[in-house]
Write a protein that holds these residues in place. Sequence first.
Motif, PDB file in Angstrom:
ATOM      1  N   ASN A 213       0.609  -1.220   0.066  1.00 26.01           N
ATOM      2  CA  ASN A 213      -0.020   0.006  -0.015  1.00 26.01           C
ATOM      3  C   ASN A 213       0.794   1.295  -0.064  1.00 26.01           C
ATOM      4  O   ASN A 213       0.174   2.374   0.509  1.00 26.01           O
ATOM      5  CB  ASN A 213      -1.104   0.143   1.248  1.00 26.01           C
ATOM      6  CG  ASN A 213      -0.352   0.402   2.427  1.00 26.01           C
ATOM      7  OD1 ASN A 213       1.062   0.150   2.851  1.00 26.01           O
ATOM      8  ND2 ASN A 213      -0.869   0.913   3.471  1.00 26.01           N
ATOM      9  N   ASP A 216      -0.949   4.131  -1.750  1.00 23.77           N
ATOM     10  CA  ASP A 216      -2.262   4.680  -0.655  1.00 23.77           C
ATOM     11  C   ASP A 216      -1.501   5.467   0.420  1.00 23.77           C
ATOM     12  O   ASP A 216      -2.116   6.461   0.726  1.00 23.77           O
ATOM     13  CB  ASP A 216      -3.040   3.288  -0.125  1.00 23.77           C
ATOM     14  CG  ASP A 216      -3.826   2.876  -1.308  1.00 23.77           C
ATOM     15  OD1 ASP A 216      -4.418   3.522  -2.126  1.00 23.77           O
ATOM     16  OD2 ASP A 216      -3.786   1.577  -1.342  1.00 23.77           O
ATOM     17  N   GLU A 217      -0.354   5.110   0.891  1.00 24.05           N
ATOM     18  CA  GLU A 217       0.093   5.884   2.082  1.00 24.05           C
ATOM     19  C   GLU A 217       0.462   7.123   1.412  1.00 24.05           C
ATOM     20  O   GLU A 217       0.360   7.850   2.307  1.00 24.05           O
ATOM     21  CB  GLU A 217       1.406   4.940   2.496  1.00 24.05           C
ATOM     22  CG  GLU A 217       2.376   5.567   3.748  1.00 24.05           C
ATOM     23  CD  GLU A 217       3.242   4.323   4.049  1.00 24.05           C
ATOM     24  OE1 GLU A 217       4.192   5.153   4.829  1.00 24.05           O
ATOM     25  OE2 GLU A 217       3.011   3.412   3.900  1.00 24.05           O
ATOM     26  N   TYR A 236     -11.595   6.156   2.088  1.00 25.30           N
ATOM     27  CA  TYR A 236     -10.995   4.833   2.243  1.00 25.30           C
ATOM     28  C   TYR A 236     -11.725   4.060   3.092  1.00 25.30           C
ATOM     29  O   TYR A 236     -11.289   3.996   4.368  1.00 25.30           O
ATOM     30  CB  TYR A 236      -9.574   5.150   2.675  1.00 25.30           C
ATOM     31  CG  TYR A 236      -8.520   5.350   1.841  1.00 25.30           C
ATOM     32  CD1 TYR A 236      -7.788   4.730   1.163  1.00 25.30           C
ATOM     33  CD2 TYR A 236      -8.331   6.731   1.418  1.00 25.30           C
ATOM     34  CE1 TYR A 236      -6.933   5.095   0.258  1.00 25.30           C
ATOM     35  CE2 TYR A 236      -7.387   7.308   0.532  1.00 25.30           C
ATOM     36  CZ  TYR A 236      -6.681   6.421  -0.307  1.00 25.30           C
ATOM     37  OH  TYR A 236      -5.842   6.720  -1.218  1.00 25.30           O
ATOM     38  N   GLY A 393      -1.465  -8.113  -1.265  1.00 23.81           N
ATOM     39  CA  GLY A 393      -1.809  -6.903  -0.905  1.00 23.81           C
ATOM     40  C   GLY A 393      -1.319  -6.565   0.661  1.00 23.81           C
ATOM     41  O   GLY A 393      -1.434  -5.176   1.009  1.00 23.81           O
ATOM     42  N   ASP A 395       0.696  -5.359   3.678  1.00 22.11           N
ATOM     43  CA  ASP A 395       1.616  -3.949   3.535  1.00 22.11           C
ATOM     44  C   ASP A 395       3.118  -4.434   4.049  1.00 22.11           C
ATOM     45  O   ASP A 395       3.167  -4.814   5.254  1.00 22.11           O
ATOM     46  CB  ASP A 395       1.088  -3.271   4.642  1.00 22.11           C
ATOM     47  CG  ASP A 395       1.667  -1.794   4.513  1.00 22.11           C
ATOM     48  OD1 ASP A 395       2.752  -1.584   4.100  1.00 22.11           O
ATOM     49  OD2 ASP A 395       1.376  -0.916   5.407  1.00 22.11           O
ATOM     50  N   SER A 545      -0.400   2.979   7.654  1.00 26.40           N
ATOM     51  CA  SER A 545      -1.409   3.682   6.493  1.00 26.40           C
ATOM     52  C   SER A 545      -0.898   4.981   6.240  1.00 26.40           C
ATOM     53  O   SER A 545      -1.154   5.622   5.118  1.00 26.40           O
ATOM     54  CB  SER A 545      -2.927   3.803   6.959  1.00 26.40           C
ATOM     55  OG  SER A 545      -2.761   4.611   8.232  1.00 26.40           O
ATOM     56  N   THR A 595      -2.966  -5.438   6.476  1.00 25.65           N
ATOM     57  CA  THR A 595      -2.864  -4.151   5.901  1.00 25.65           C
ATOM     58  C   THR A 595      -4.027  -3.432   5.996  1.00 25.65           C
ATOM     59  O   THR A 595      -4.933  -3.815   6.666  1.00 25.65           O
ATOM     60  CB  THR A 595      -2.696  -4.487   4.087  1.00 25.65           C
ATOM     61  OG1 THR A 595      -2.741  -3.082   3.480  1.00 25.65           O
ATOM     62  CG2 THR A 595      -4.142  -5.153   3.749  1.00 25.65           C
ATOM     63  N   ASP A 597      -5.404  -1.832   3.291  1.00 27.87           N
ATOM     64  CA  ASP A 597      -5.731  -1.459   1.937  1.00 27.87           C
ATOM     65  C   ASP A 597      -6.029  -2.567   1.175  1.00 27.87           C
ATOM     66  O   ASP A 597      -5.341  -2.670   0.169  1.00 27.87           O
ATOM     67  CB  ASP A 597      -4.604  -0.364   1.229  1.00 27.87           C
ATOM     68  CG  ASP A 597      -4.833   0.659   2.148  1.00 27.87           C
ATOM     69  OD1 ASP A 597      -5.663   1.714   1.975  1.00 27.87           O
ATOM     70  OD2 ASP A 597      -3.610   1.154   2.595  1.00 27.87           O
TER      71      ASP A 597
END
Length: 921
Positions: A213, A216-217, A236, A393, A395, A545, A595, A597
């Motif tokens: 992620n 996204d971070e 989110y 996925g 993290d 995150s 994660t 995400d």
Amino acid sequence: MPPNTTASSGQKPGKSGRKKGRKARLFLIVLVLALFGGVAYGGYWGVSTVRASFPQTKGSLTLDGLSGPVDVKRDGNGIPQIYASSDEDLFMAQGYVQAQDRFYEMDVRRHMTSGRLSEMFGSGQVKNDEFLRTMGWDRVAKEEYDKKLSASTKKYLQAYAKGVNAYLKGKDGKDISLEYAALGFTNDYQPQEWTPVDSVAWLKAMAWDLRGNMQDEIDRSLMTSRLGPKQIADLYPEYPYSRNKTITQEGQYDSVTGSYVQGGGTTLGSGTQSTAGTGLAGNTTAPGGLQSQLSKLYNVLDNVPTAVGVNGNGIGSNSWVVAGKYTITGKPLLANDPHLSASLPSVWYQMGLHCTSVSSKCQYDVSGYTFAGMPGVVIGHNQDIAWGMTNSGVDVTDLYLEKITGEGYERDGKVLPFTTRRETIKVAGGADKTIVVRETKDGMPLLSDRDDELVKVGKKATVDSGAPDRGDGYAIALRWTALDPGNSMDAVFQLDRASNWTEFRTAAASFDVPSQNLIYADTNNHIGYQLPGKIPIRAKGDDGSLPSPGWNSKYRWTGYIKQSELPYEYDPKRGYIVTANQAVVDKDKYPYTLTTDWGYGTRSQRITDLIEAKIKGGGKISTDDMRQMQLDDSSEIAKLIVPKLLKIDVADKNVRDAQKLLEGWDYTQDADSAAAAYFNATWRNILKLAFGNKLPKELRVKGQCLNVAPVDTTGPADENQTVRECGQREADQSQPDGGDRWFEVVRKIVDDPNNDWWKAPKTRLDKAADNRDELFARAMKDARWELTAKLGKDMDTWSWGRLHRLFLKNQTLGTEGPGVLQYMLNRGPWKLGGGEATVNATGWNAAGGYGVVWVPSMRMVVNLDDFDKSKWINLSGASGHAYSAHYTDQTDKWAKGELLPWSFSGNAVDKSTSDTLVLKP
């Protein structure tokens, strides 16, 4: 070959339309003319020379180093099946054969992973090489080879390299591929020998694209310049556990034994996982200076050539396995189709590796998909088991803001020295460049050192009151599991020879990076799932995150999840397992944050529904049923939105006529569907009006400009107080991308017609939208005229496939250079059905347009009752040679959803063999 890697003497990979050097352009034009025989060199560069690099596939060749003869049997699609009497001979032959078909691809790959692209393509690659050297993939790979890998794995890697080098011996570049002939006009580059470390390093490149992620971070942090914490949380949303099933359903973490168990365990209750949005010093808002740094970092990351995906975005995949009690054969069926960037040649290479007699001397009888440049088989089956992979996925990366003081960095009030190393980058046609790489004591490289602007911003970065004094500024560092030496290469060979569930799980334990969902089936009628990988444990209150403060050691990783604690499932009562990037385990059944995400489960739940429908209907599932499921192109977001679109009273006759296309539509996105074209255009415009125009410029499409209010707001802007802002991101990386996260965002508010997100300011042509239906009406109108411009006034000629097209571009020279050369090397377009977050995931970015960005890079269905009745297909073909019959000979069938026969037994392979080459010692 990294599908988005493009380079022609001094040009950056992956950036079409960049200005090319005049000299390089002239050289490439000369090459084109020469290939057509239009200049004095025409005879030299004629068809015979182009074909001179084609592999010998019949007769016999002598290979020094073999201990016995090896048979290479190719079918009508050029797919090789290799037969040998020892492990070393088998992998040596694999190296030779892959080099025959794909050496240029292999060579570019190793130059990418080692940060040496400038040696091939000149000064335009220096920035990329600087970043890749900073990460040090090849250094980590060498340490793995020297200290971590088993003796047998090293032996196989050495044998593979020996085979590659046997192919290279005595050959000039022009004898290997057309691309080397082109490079010969601009520099004197000559391919060098292959090494075992070259193979190991490729796993780092693959892990980078599947890293989790980080995107996204960065994006969440960038959003704070325009959006508040609640608005970001809206964009989110939490994974919909009650609606979309997790991968594992019949197990949970047992706090008594400290392990993951199937069937038993103790429910942990809510609140066991970290909460999202901790980030810098516990705040949800990223400091302004950090936003600027992250924006610059994004641009640096975006320029890095990709290995298998779209720079960490949009990476999906489907895999599922059905137990024998629900199949026609009475044995399991297993399907897999990884969703990766479209590349030419395909990132996958199909082949079989067979010992003429399986024994301790020769242990392999395996067939499937691998990467050119890597020994073994990555996905496929052997004589006992089959396995597939999807990206979990999970993290495994974190960004840290490091406080710089003098020549060191601050940690808990103390100044620690950086570890430094000097890297010299050799540049074709130019002077060498030396850089200094700085790392923290825990091996985190400073990514911000690779961009002058990042350094400047770091010196001015603003942080909250909990941060230490500014000192000499701040820098961004990366913590990533793949930068620690591991033994994933061991796992490849362990998987290839595993014969049961226990051996499969043992192999999975070695699969450090990238963390993949592994599904399993065997000939004894068992199915299973295992989450492998080196997965960090973060301090309480930190979920990864948002970027974390490096000056506080409480934000460092505290360890890694043990293999015994990782989720798995074996012969679940429901009789099937589906993995499609959804959540692995329910949040109330697991103590660790894997994660924040996940994919949101749209594809996985659709696959589950299709399987359940078949089972509940009393039917048995066939190999072709599995294939048909792979091709399902039903739009889940259309099912939610279309009924509301049809209720809107549209005044404009032209828009009303387009609206009628949606009446009676079954929500399938066939290539010839006008309704799918209009709906997807409407969906794109809904996203733009409701969300896209309210995002900061760093997330919007480059060159698209808006008048925006200079304050944080999602409401209508005051016309007298606006500034002109233009987007900064590449089209296929922009937001909102329209994936299933955005499905979930809209699902949460679609029944709230007055939600603030449905408000849109007036423009010169449109009045303000104050609610959902007004915004939907405006989106339908905008979609009508957008498609009129793109497809014409006559809606009878509209089709989704005319918008949603796939182009396959040859690596490097097929993306840059004269148009005639691109015409010679590239293929397409293909008009495709499917779409974003459908099972047939021909992904497109709603912010950037309708073109296909990623695809099912291959498809396979394995029949555990009779392996010879299994089916497979590749995106392109076996060959990397542009004029080979096997360059794209599978693509038409792939686009139609067809699968090829997949021979495995000796008799079946013999029947399908077209050419046989004998390699003799």
